[in-house]
Design an enzyme around this catalytic site. Sequence first.
Site, PDB file in Angstrom:
ATOM      1  N   ASP A  76       0.865  -1.169   0.000  1.00 38.99           N
ATOM      2  CA  ASP A  76       0.000   0.000   0.000  1.00 38.99           C
ATOM      3  C   ASP A  76       0.906   1.225   0.000  1.00 38.99           C
ATOM      4  O   ASP A  76       1.485   1.579   1.034  1.00 38.99           O
ATOM      5  CB  ASP A  76      -0.894  -0.008   1.240  1.00 38.99           C
ATOM      6  CG  ASP A  76      -1.757   1.247   1.350  1.00 38.99           C
ATOM      7  OD1 ASP A  76      -1.700   2.107   0.440  1.00 38.99           O
ATOM      8  OD2 ASP A  76      -2.486   1.373   2.351  1.00 38.99           O
ATOM      9  N   ASN A 103       4.223   4.585 -11.487  1.00 34.58           N
ATOM     10  CA  ASN A 103       3.016   4.581 -12.306  1.00 34.58           C
ATOM     11  C   ASN A 103       1.737   4.495 -11.481  1.00 34.58           C
ATOM     12  O   ASN A 103       0.688   4.981 -11.918  1.00 34.58           O
ATOM     13  CB  ASN A 103       3.079   3.394 -13.283  1.00 34.58           C
ATOM     14  CG  ASN A 103       1.762   3.146 -13.969  1.00 34.58           C
ATOM     15  OD1 ASN A 103       1.305   3.938 -14.793  1.00 34.58           O
ATOM     16  ND2 ASN A 103       1.118   2.033 -13.625  1.00 34.58           N
ATOM     17  N   TYR A 172      -6.666  14.938  -7.069  1.00 31.56           N
ATOM     18  CA  TYR A 172      -5.920  14.254  -8.126  1.00 31.56           C
ATOM     19  C   TYR A 172      -5.060  15.258  -8.898  1.00 31.56           C
ATOM     20  O   TYR A 172      -3.862  15.046  -9.100  1.00 31.56           O
ATOM     21  CB  TYR A 172      -6.887  13.546  -9.074  1.00 31.56           C
ATOM     22  CG  TYR A 172      -6.201  12.832 -10.218  1.00 31.56           C
ATOM     23  CD1 TYR A 172      -5.663  11.566 -10.040  1.00 31.56           C
ATOM     24  CD2 TYR A 172      -6.106  13.420 -11.480  1.00 31.56           C
ATOM     25  CE1 TYR A 172      -5.031  10.899 -11.087  1.00 31.56           C
ATOM     26  CE2 TYR A 172      -5.479  12.762 -12.525  1.00 31.56           C
ATOM     27  CZ  TYR A 172      -4.943  11.510 -12.322  1.00 31.56           C
ATOM     28  OH  TYR A 172      -4.310  10.866 -13.359  1.00 31.56           O
ATOM     29  N   LYS A 176      -0.867  15.292  -8.868  1.00 33.52           N
ATOM     30  CA  LYS A 176      -0.061  15.140 -10.074  1.00 33.52           C
ATOM     31  C   LYS A 176       0.795  16.380 -10.333  1.00 33.52           C
ATOM     32  O   LYS A 176       1.930  16.278 -10.817  1.00 33.52           O
ATOM     33  CB  LYS A 176      -0.961  14.840 -11.273  1.00 33.52           C
ATOM     34  CG  LYS A 176      -1.666  13.492 -11.180  1.00 33.52           C
ATOM     35  CD  LYS A 176      -0.671  12.328 -11.082  1.00 33.52           C
ATOM     36  CE  LYS A 176      -1.352  10.987 -11.186  1.00 33.52           C
ATOM     37  NZ  LYS A 176      -0.404   9.855 -11.153  1.00 33.52           N
ATOM     38  N   THR A 207      -7.633   2.397 -21.313  1.00 32.47           N
ATOM     39  CA  THR A 207      -7.455   1.286 -20.383  1.00 32.47           C
ATOM     40  C   THR A 207      -8.807   0.830 -19.863  1.00 32.47           C
ATOM     41  O   THR A 207      -9.821   1.531 -20.031  1.00 32.47           O
ATOM     42  CB  THR A 207      -6.570   1.702 -19.191  1.00 32.47           C
ATOM     43  OG1 THR A 207      -7.260   2.725 -18.436  1.00 32.47           O
ATOM     44  CG2 THR A 207      -5.222   2.241 -19.651  1.00 32.47           C
TER      45      THR A 207
END
Length: 267
Positions: A76, A103, A172, A176, A207
């Site tokens: 984790d 990634n 998010y 990033k 994906t």
Amino acid sequence: MSPAISNTPEAASFDGQVVLVTGASGGIGSAIAHAFARRGARVVLHYHRGREAAEALRAALPAILDSSEHLCLGADLGDPAAARGLIEEVLERCGGLHVLVNNAGIFETHPPLTSDAATWDEAWRRTLGANLLGPAVLSHGAARHMVEAGGGRIVNITSRGAFRGEPDAPAYGASKAGLNAFGQSLAKALAPHGVFVFSIAPGWVDTDRVAPFVHGEKEDEIRRESPLGRVATPEEVARSVVFLASPGNDSLTGCILDLNGASYLRT
């Protein structure tokens, strides 16, 4: 001890090198793992909850070298102790680490005007933990080893959202953007020691995780974002990762490579 990285641009393969790919059980991670394995690397596949998918991927990877034994390791990455333990286990079991690909990441919606306080706080905690703190801890451990070993490369997978904003998932976008800044800071600190750091900022990538969007009601809208009329493939991301991780690209250290089909252009 595993072989040192060659500094000659002619060395196109990764024979005998150890490559750690986090979030390897997903579409982008899987493509990256395949790309390195085809070039002779020993690939360590990190997973969080997708153990079965990671094991299936490991079994499917080509073993170019007789000594190439790919590994699956769970952790984790939002837990700093677990992230540091992952690096330590890689070094112990593989004898070294040449390339780290950060990634793994999560995306959780938490619109600021409709999320309650508990949802908002938890989304920020989980997202920053997985997307920024985890890569920071992994990179710290990897970099210290790489400097002692004579060199290495770190490739971060960030996002177009770091620049254009993510109104329904601000944590998010922030995580990033932080990863971009972290990568550039690390590039400046490590370049004198032969360790080079790069970032790739994809837009939509085809994906399974985003299939409901890119093949759903918003498919046409999403495809129109790019003059290519399509979204990127995991293999395109993987080829870019391999390119940056290859020797001869030292002057690209600190770069952020936009991989979004000109759907968002920075100035």
